[in-house]
Design a protein around this motif. Structure first.
Motif, PDB file in Angstrom:
ATOM      1  N   ASP A  94      27.375 -53.284  31.511  1.00 12.39           N
ATOM      2  CA  ASP A  94      26.736 -52.807  32.734  1.00 12.39           C
ATOM      3  C   ASP A  94      27.605 -51.709  33.353  1.00 12.39           C
ATOM      4  N   VAL A  95      27.039 -50.557  33.657  1.00  7.22           N
ATOM      5  CA  VAL A  95      27.823 -49.460  34.229  1.00  7.22           C
ATOM      6  C   VAL A  95      27.443 -49.154  35.681  1.00  7.22           C
ATOM      7  N   ARG A  96      26.956 -50.150  36.384  1.00  5.87           N
ATOM      8  CA  ARG A  96      26.670 -49.950  37.811  1.00  5.87           C
ATOM      9  C   ARG A  96      27.965 -49.879  38.606  1.00  5.87           C
ATOM     10  N   PRO A  97      27.985 -49.089  39.706  1.00  5.88           N
ATOM     11  CA  PRO A  97      29.205 -48.958  40.511  1.00  5.88           C
ATOM     12  C   PRO A  97      29.651 -50.298  41.087  1.00  5.88           C
ATOM     13  N   GLN A  98      30.925 -50.559  40.964  1.00  4.41           N
ATOM     14  CA  GLN A  98      31.564 -51.738  41.533  1.00  4.41           C
ATOM     15  C   GLN A  98      33.064 -51.550  41.432  1.00  4.41           C
ATOM     16  N   LEU A  99      33.832 -52.544  41.843  1.00  6.18           N
ATOM     17  CA  LEU A  99      35.276 -52.449  41.696  1.00  6.18           C
ATOM     18  C   LEU A  99      35.594 -52.377  40.207  1.00  6.18           C
ATOM     19  N   PHE A 100      36.379 -51.398  39.804  1.00  3.20           N
ATOM     20  CA  PHE A 100      36.589 -51.134  38.383  1.00  3.20           C
ATOM     21  C   PHE A 100      37.179 -52.326  37.642  1.00  3.20           C
ATOM     22  N   MET A 101      38.215 -52.929  38.182  1.00  2.00           N
ATOM     23  CA  MET A 101      38.863 -54.037  37.468  1.00  2.00           C
ATOM     24  C   MET A 101      37.933 -55.236  37.335  1.00  2.00           C
ATOM     25  N   GLU A 102      37.130 -55.488  38.355  1.00  2.00           N
ATOM     26  CA  GLU A 102      36.140 -56.564  38.257  1.00  2.00           C
ATOM     27  C   GLU A 102      35.123 -56.230  37.173  1.00  2.00           C
ATOM     28  N   TRP A 103      34.718 -54.956  37.119  1.00  2.00           N
ATOM     29  CA  TRP A 103      33.779 -54.495  36.102  1.00  2.00           C
ATOM     30  C   TRP A 103      34.356 -54.725  34.707  1.00  2.00           C
ATOM     31  N   TRP A 104      35.587 -54.285  34.503  1.00  2.00           N
ATOM     32  CA  TRP A 104      36.225 -54.426  33.188  1.00  2.00           C
ATOM     33  C   TRP A 104      36.325 -55.885  32.777  1.00  2.00           C
ATOM     34  N   LEU A 105      36.824 -56.725  33.674  1.00  2.00           N
ATOM     35  CA  LEU A 105      37.025 -58.137  33.328  1.00  2.00           C
ATOM     36  C   LEU A 105      35.707 -58.857  33.048  1.00  2.00           C
ATOM     37  N   SER A 106      34.651 -58.514  33.771  1.00  2.00           N
ATOM     38  CA  SER A 106      33.369 -59.184  33.516  1.00  2.00           C
ATOM     39  C   SER A 106      32.701 -58.642  32.257  1.00  2.00           C
ATOM     40  N   ASN A 107      32.789 -57.346  32.014  1.00  2.00           N
ATOM     41  CA  ASN A 107      32.124 -56.759  30.842  1.00  2.00           C
ATOM     42  C   ASN A 107      32.839 -57.067  29.545  1.00  2.00           C
ATOM     43  N   ARG A 108      34.144 -57.268  29.578  1.00  2.00           N
ATOM     44  CA  ARG A 108      34.846 -57.582  28.327  1.00  2.00           C
ATOM     45  C   ARG A 108      34.356 -58.909  27.765  1.00  2.00           C
ATOM     46  N   LYS A 109      33.853 -59.789  28.627  1.00  2.00           N
ATOM     47  CA  LYS A 109      33.303 -61.080  28.168  1.00  2.00           C
ATOM     48  C   LYS A 109      31.959 -60.896  27.469  1.00  2.00           C
ATOM     49  N   ARG A 110      31.296 -59.770  27.716  1.00  2.00           N
ATOM     50  CA  ARG A 110      29.994 -59.497  27.106  1.00  2.00           C
ATOM     51  C   ARG A 110      30.118 -58.883  25.707  1.00  2.00           C
ATOM     52  N   VAL A 111      31.337 -58.543  25.337  1.00  2.00           N
ATOM     53  CA  VAL A 111      31.592 -57.907  24.047  1.00  2.00           C
ATOM     54  C   VAL A 111      32.019 -58.986  23.055  1.00  2.00           C
ATOM     55  N   ASP A 112      31.496 -58.894  21.850  1.00  2.00           N
ATOM     56  CA  ASP A 112      31.868 -59.829  20.785  1.00  2.00           C
ATOM     57  C   ASP A 112      33.388 -59.931  20.700  1.00  2.00           C
ATOM     58  N   LYS A 113      33.904 -61.141  20.536  1.00  2.00           N
ATOM     59  CA  LYS A 113      35.344 -61.366  20.533  1.00  2.00           C
ATOM     60  C   LYS A 113      36.079 -60.496  19.520  1.00  2.00           C
ATOM     61  N   HIS A 114      35.450 -60.228  18.401  1.00  2.00           N
ATOM     62  CA  HIS A 114      36.053 -59.417  17.348  1.00  2.00           C
ATOM     63  C   HIS A 114      36.351 -57.994  17.830  1.00  2.00           C
ATOM     64  N   PHE A 115      35.556 -57.498  18.774  1.00  2.00           N
ATOM     65  CA  PHE A 115      35.705 -56.133  19.271  1.00  2.00           C
ATOM     66  C   PHE A 115      36.377 -56.053  20.639  1.00  2.00           C
ATOM     67  N   ARG A 116      36.709 -57.179  21.237  1.00  2.00           N
ATOM     68  CA  ARG A 116      37.173 -57.196  22.632  1.00  2.00           C
ATOM     69  C   ARG A 116      38.452 -56.400  22.859  1.00  2.00           C
ATOM     70  N   ARG A 117      39.428 -56.529  21.983  1.00  2.00           N
ATOM     71  CA  ARG A 117      40.688 -55.784  22.189  1.00  2.00           C
ATOM     72  C   ARG A 117      40.447 -54.280  22.050  1.00  2.00           C
ATOM     73  N   GLY A 118      39.580 -53.889  21.133  1.00  2.00           N
ATOM     74  CA  GLY A 118      39.225 -52.478  21.011  1.00  2.00           C
ATOM     75  C   GLY A 118      38.471 -51.993  22.237  1.00  2.00           C
ATOM     76  N   PHE A 119      37.606 -52.858  22.780  1.00  2.00           N
ATOM     77  CA  PHE A 119      36.879 -52.532  24.005  1.00  2.00           C
ATOM     78  C   PHE A 119      37.864 -52.280  25.144  1.00  2.00           C
ATOM     79  N   ASP A 120      38.865 -53.150  25.265  1.00  2.00           N
ATOM     80  CA  ASP A 120      39.883 -52.955  26.301  1.00  2.00           C
ATOM     81  C   ASP A 120      40.555 -51.598  26.151  1.00  2.00           C
ATOM     82  N   SER A 121      40.915 -51.252  24.923  1.00  2.00           N
ATOM     83  CA  SER A 121      41.582 -49.968  24.678  1.00  2.00           C
ATOM     84  C   SER A 121      40.688 -48.793  25.044  1.00  2.00           C
ATOM     85  N   ILE A 122      39.431 -48.837  24.635  1.00  2.00           N
ATOM     86  CA  ILE A 122      38.551 -47.698  24.921  1.00  2.00           C
ATOM     87  C   ILE A 122      38.251 -47.602  26.413  1.00  2.00           C
ATOM     88  N   VAL A 123      38.147 -48.731  27.091  1.00  2.00           N
ATOM     89  CA  VAL A 123      37.951 -48.715  28.549  1.00  2.00           C
ATOM     90  C   VAL A 123      39.136 -48.030  29.221  1.00  2.00           C
TER      91      VAL A 123
END
Length: 171
Positions: A94-123
């Motif tokens: 979800d890319v709706r405006p909100q507090l960035f860190m809250e956005w990152w922490l909630s969206n990383r849970k929506r990403v398959d675990k296999h890709f989560r660390r890569g998601f963190d890096s790209i974010v």
């Protein structure tokens, strides 16, 4: 854990543990540590300290330039995020405006675990490049910045950030 607490508070900083584990250069992680504590040099902060006449975002001129606005709230930033989430085939992010860190922490849970660390890096990379673009006076379009991010992502992948390569592979 060193660095898990902000100031004199005894409350742990939400996201600090994940931040320091993210595969990104130390200067990028330090930038996000400052962002977690709202200590970045933004237009809002410079205006508050009397260093510039207005706090308006230099990109959209519609809202105060806070770190959350630069990283996710600005229409320009959201367009870059949408482009990248489409490229990565991550429609659940979800890319709706909100507090960035809250956005990152909630969206990383929506990403398959296999890709989560890569998601963190790209974010972290995308946010880093959005922040840099704000301060370098660049007039790149969102598409041009998205391509520049891809080039830097490739450099990070080649440097040693394998998790990013896993996310980018086949996408």
């Amino acid at each position: 854990m060193v660095g898990a607490f902000a100031g004199d508070s005894t409350e742990p900083v939400r996201g600090a543990a994940q931040l320091w584990k993210t595969a990104a250069p130390p200067r990028v992680r330090f930038f996000y540590w400052l962002a977690l504590q709202d200590r970045c040099r933004t237009g809002e902060r410079r205006h508050r300290h009397g260093l510039q006449p207005t706090d308006a975002c230099i990109t959209c001129d519609q809202e105060p330039e806070t770190i959350d606005h630069i990283l996710l709230g600005c229409a320009y930033s959201r367009e870059v995020w949408v482009t990248w989430m489409d490229w990565l085939h991550l429609p659940n992010v979800d890319v709706r405006p909100q507090l960035f860190m809250e956005w990152w922490l909630s969206n990383r849970k929506r990403v398959d675990k296999h890709f989560r660390r890569g998601f963190d890096s790209i974010v972290f990379l995308i946010g880093w490049m959005l922040n840099a673009r704000t301060f370098d006076g660049s007039t790149r379009t969102t598409r041009e910045l998205a391509v520049d991010i891809r080039l830097v992502a490739e450099d990070w992948r080649m440097a040693r950030y394998r998790q990013l390569g896993i996310l980018l592979a086949g996408r």
